[in-house]
Design a protein around this motif. Structure first.
Motif, PDB file in Angstrom:
ATOM      1  N   ASN A   1       0.699  -1.344  -0.124  1.00 34.78           N
ATOM      2  CA  ASN A   1       0.007  -0.057  -0.035  1.00 34.78           C
ATOM      3  C   ASN A   1       0.859   1.386  -0.033  1.00 34.78           C
ATOM      4  OD1 ASN A   1      -2.495  -1.239  -0.268  1.00 34.78           O
ATOM      5  ND2 ASN A   1      -2.542  -1.446   2.079  1.00 34.78           N
ATOM      6  N   GLU A   2       1.879   1.086   0.679  1.00 34.32           N
ATOM      7  CA  GLU A   2       2.847   2.445   0.858  1.00 34.32           C
ATOM      8  C   GLU A   2       3.394   2.653  -0.685  1.00 34.32           C
ATOM      9  OE1 GLU A   2       5.590   1.408   4.070  1.00 34.32           O
ATOM     10  OE2 GLU A   2       3.810   1.736   5.344  1.00 34.32           O
ATOM     11  N   ILE A   3       3.876   1.708  -1.358  1.00 34.68           N
ATOM     12  CA  ILE A   3       4.400   1.563  -2.731  1.00 34.68           C
ATOM     13  C   ILE A   3       3.430   2.243  -3.700  1.00 34.68           C
ATOM     14  CG2 ILE A   3       5.371   0.329  -4.528  1.00 34.68           C
ATOM     15  CD1 ILE A   3       6.654  -1.445  -2.604  1.00 34.68           C
ATOM     16  N   ILE A   4       2.190   1.731  -3.509  1.00 33.74           N
ATOM     17  CA  ILE A   4       1.186   2.077  -4.515  1.00 33.74           C
ATOM     18  C   ILE A   4       0.801   3.648  -4.245  1.00 33.74           C
ATOM     19  CG2 ILE A   4      -1.470   1.844  -4.973  1.00 33.74           C
ATOM     20  CD1 ILE A   4      -0.914  -1.454  -4.078  1.00 33.74           C
ATOM     21  N   ALA A   5       0.817   4.008  -3.084  1.00 35.77           N
ATOM     22  CA  ALA A   5       0.369   5.206  -2.825  1.00 35.77           C
ATOM     23  C   ALA A   5       1.503   6.030  -3.381  1.00 35.77           C
ATOM     24  CB  ALA A   5       0.246   5.516  -1.290  1.00 35.77           C
ATOM     25  N   ALA A   6       2.825   5.944  -3.234  1.00 30.55           N
ATOM     26  CA  ALA A   6       3.759   6.518  -3.750  1.00 30.55           C
ATOM     27  C   ALA A   6       3.775   6.729  -5.130  1.00 30.55           C
ATOM     28  CB  ALA A   6       5.119   6.245  -3.289  1.00 30.55           C
ATOM     29  N   LEU A   7       3.603   5.715  -5.674  1.00 26.51           N
ATOM     30  CA  LEU A   7       3.527   5.649  -7.185  1.00 26.51           C
ATOM     31  C   LEU A   7       2.257   6.601  -7.859  1.00 26.51           C
ATOM     32  CD1 LEU A   7       4.563   1.869  -8.004  1.00 26.51           C
ATOM     33  CD2 LEU A   7       5.932   3.904  -8.399  1.00 26.51           C
ATOM     34  N   GLU A   8       1.327   6.261  -7.090  1.00 30.10           N
ATOM     35  CA  GLU A   8       0.193   7.228  -7.655  1.00 30.10           C
ATOM     36  C   GLU A   8       0.300   8.588  -7.336  1.00 30.10           C
ATOM     37  OE1 GLU A   8      -3.782   7.618  -5.136  1.00 30.10           O
ATOM     38  OE2 GLU A   8      -4.162   5.939  -6.558  1.00 30.10           O
ATOM     39  N   ALA A   9       1.055   8.960  -6.348  1.00 24.77           N
ATOM     40  CA  ALA A   9       1.269  10.585  -5.941  1.00 24.77           C
ATOM     41  C   ALA A   9       2.376  11.152  -7.117  1.00 24.77           C
ATOM     42  CB  ALA A   9       1.964  10.355  -4.693  1.00 24.77           C
ATOM     43  N   GLU A  10       3.156  10.252  -7.348  1.00 25.74           N
ATOM     44  CA  GLU A  10       4.473  10.558  -8.304  1.00 25.74           C
ATOM     45  C   GLU A  10       3.764  10.693  -9.872  1.00 25.74           C
ATOM     46  OE1 GLU A  10       8.330  11.298  -9.342  1.00 25.74           O
ATOM     47  OE2 GLU A  10       7.495  11.170  -7.451  1.00 25.74           O
ATOM     48  N   PHE A  11       3.219   9.597 -10.401  1.00 27.94           N
ATOM     49  CA  PHE A  11       2.855   9.448 -11.618  1.00 27.94           C
ATOM     50  C   PHE A  11       1.387   9.970 -12.193  1.00 27.94           C
ATOM     51  CE2 PHE A  11       6.607   6.718 -11.085  1.00 27.94           C
ATOM     52  CZ  PHE A  11       7.093   7.203 -11.961  1.00 27.94           C
ATOM     53  N   CYS A  12       0.508   9.914 -11.211  1.00 22.69           N
ATOM     54  CA  CYS A  12      -1.018  10.006 -11.849  1.00 22.69           C
ATOM     55  C   CYS A  12      -1.406  11.401 -11.969  1.00 22.69           C
ATOM     56  CB  CYS A  12      -1.924   9.521 -10.922  1.00 22.69           C
ATOM     57  SG  CYS A  12      -3.816   9.178 -11.472  1.00 22.69           S
ATOM     58  N   GLU A  13      -1.805  11.971 -13.109  1.00 19.60           N
ATOM     59  CA  GLU A  13      -1.986  13.327 -13.147  1.00 19.60           C
ATOM     60  C   GLU A  13      -3.326  13.732 -13.156  1.00 19.60           C
ATOM     61  OE1 GLU A  13      -0.365  13.890 -17.263  1.00 19.60           O
ATOM     62  OE2 GLU A  13       1.777  13.588 -16.592  1.00 19.60           O
ATOM     63  N   VAL A  14      -4.421  12.699 -12.798  1.00 16.61           N
ATOM     64  CA  VAL A  14      -5.628  13.096 -12.442  1.00 16.61           C
ATOM     65  C   VAL A  14      -5.986  13.730 -11.179  1.00 16.61           C
ATOM     66  CG1 VAL A  14      -7.885  12.305 -12.605  1.00 16.61           C
ATOM     67  CG2 VAL A  14      -6.393  11.412 -14.163  1.00 16.61           C
TER      68      VAL A  14
END
Length: 94
Positions: A81-94
Protein backbone atom coordinates in the motif's frame (compact mmCIF):
# COMPACT_ATOMS: atom_id res chain seq x y z
CA UNK A 1 11.37 4.94 -0.76
CA UNK A 2 13.43 5.11 -3.92
CA UNK A 3 11.75 5.19 -7.32
CA UNK A 4 13.91 4.74 -10.40
CA UNK A 5 12.29 6.61 -13.28
CA UNK A 6 15.10 5.86 -15.77
CA UNK A 7 13.10 3.28 -17.74
CA UNK A 8 9.84 5.26 -17.57
CA UNK A 9 8.65 6.65 -20.88
CA UNK A 10 4.98 7.59 -20.80
CA UNK A 11 3.22 5.97 -23.72
CA UNK A 12 6.06 3.54 -24.39
CA UNK A 13 7.45 1.31 -21.67
CA UNK A 14 5.78 2.84 -18.59
CA UNK A 15 8.00 0.68 -16.33
CA UNK A 16 9.58 1.91 -13.10
CA UNK A 17 11.52 0.10 -10.44
CA UNK A 18 12.44 0.91 -6.89
CA UNK A 19 13.21 -0.03 -3.33
CA UNK A 20 11.17 0.34 -0.14
CA UNK A 21 11.38 -1.17 3.35
CA UNK A 22 13.78 -3.96 2.35
CA UNK A 23 11.81 -4.85 -0.78
CA UNK A 24 12.43 -4.20 -4.46
CA UNK A 25 9.63 -3.61 -6.91
CA UNK A 26 8.84 -3.20 -10.58
CA UNK A 27 5.65 -1.51 -11.72
CA UNK A 28 3.92 -0.53 -14.93
CA UNK A 29 2.39 2.87 -14.29
CA UNK A 30 0.31 5.28 -16.31
CA UNK A 31 -0.59 8.94 -15.94
CA UNK A 32 -4.32 8.15 -15.78
CA UNK A 33 -6.33 5.53 -13.87
CA UNK A 34 -7.75 2.48 -15.64
CA UNK A 35 -10.16 -0.35 -14.82
CA UNK A 36 -7.11 -2.64 -15.09
CA UNK A 37 -5.19 -0.72 -12.41
CA UNK A 38 -4.86 -1.47 -8.72
CA UNK A 39 -7.87 -0.01 -6.89
CA UNK A 40 -6.98 2.68 -4.33
CA UNK A 41 -9.01 4.92 -2.03
CA UNK A 42 -8.71 7.73 -4.60
CA UNK A 43 -9.57 5.42 -7.54
CA UNK A 44 -11.75 2.55 -6.25
CA UNK A 45 -12.60 1.39 -9.79
CA UNK A 46 -8.92 1.06 -10.74
CA UNK A 47 -5.81 3.15 -10.38
CA UNK A 48 -2.83 4.02 -12.55
CA UNK A 49 -0.70 0.94 -11.74
CA UNK A 50 -1.58 -2.05 -13.93
CA UNK A 51 1.31 -4.31 -12.91
CA UNK A 52 3.26 -4.50 -9.66
CA UNK A 53 5.72 -7.15 -8.52
CA UNK A 54 7.38 -6.94 -5.11
CA UNK A 55 10.33 -9.10 -4.07
CA UNK A 56 11.71 -9.43 -0.53
CA UNK A 57 15.37 -9.36 0.53
CA UNK A 58 15.61 -13.13 -0.11
CA UNK A 59 14.53 -12.70 -3.76
CA UNK A 60 11.13 -14.24 -3.01
CA UNK A 61 8.16 -12.69 -4.79
CA UNK A 62 5.70 -11.58 -2.11
CA UNK A 63 3.21 -9.58 -4.17
CA UNK A 64 2.05 -9.86 -7.77
CA UNK A 65 -0.60 -7.82 -9.54
CA UNK A 66 -1.04 -8.12 -13.29
CA UNK A 67 -4.37 -6.51 -14.24
CA UNK A 68 -5.70 -8.31 -11.16
CA UNK A 69 -4.23 -9.56 -7.89
CA UNK A 70 -2.28 -12.78 -8.50
CA UNK A 71 -1.14 -13.23 -4.89
CA UNK A 72 -0.12 -11.35 -1.77
CA UNK A 73 1.70 -12.64 1.30
CA UNK A 74 -0.11 -11.75 4.53
CA UNK A 75 2.60 -9.47 5.92
CA UNK A 76 3.16 -7.42 2.75
CA UNK A 77 -0.11 -5.45 2.63
CA UNK A 78 1.27 -2.34 4.40
CA UNK A 79 4.44 -2.26 2.27
CA UNK A 80 2.44 -2.78 -0.93
CA UNK A 81 0.00 0.00 0.00
CA UNK A 82 2.89 2.39 0.70
CA UNK A 83 4.46 1.62 -2.69
CA UNK A 84 1.12 1.99 -4.47
CA UNK A 85 0.41 5.34 -2.77
CA UNK A 86 3.87 6.68 -3.65
CA UNK A 87 3.57 5.63 -7.29
CA UNK A 88 0.09 7.11 -7.55
CA UNK A 89 1.31 10.41 -6.10
CA UNK A 90 4.37 10.47 -8.38
CA UNK A 91 2.81 9.55 -11.71
CA UNK A 92 -0.96 10.02 -11.77
CA UNK A 93 -1.93 13.34 -13.33
CA UNK A 94 -5.65 13.17 -12.54
Amino acid sequence: MKINRAAFDSGSSNWVSGYHAGHTFEAKVFTEPSMFGIPTPKFPDGGNISKLHIVDANSREVYAYDRGLDFEDDYIEDVANEIIAALEAEFCEV
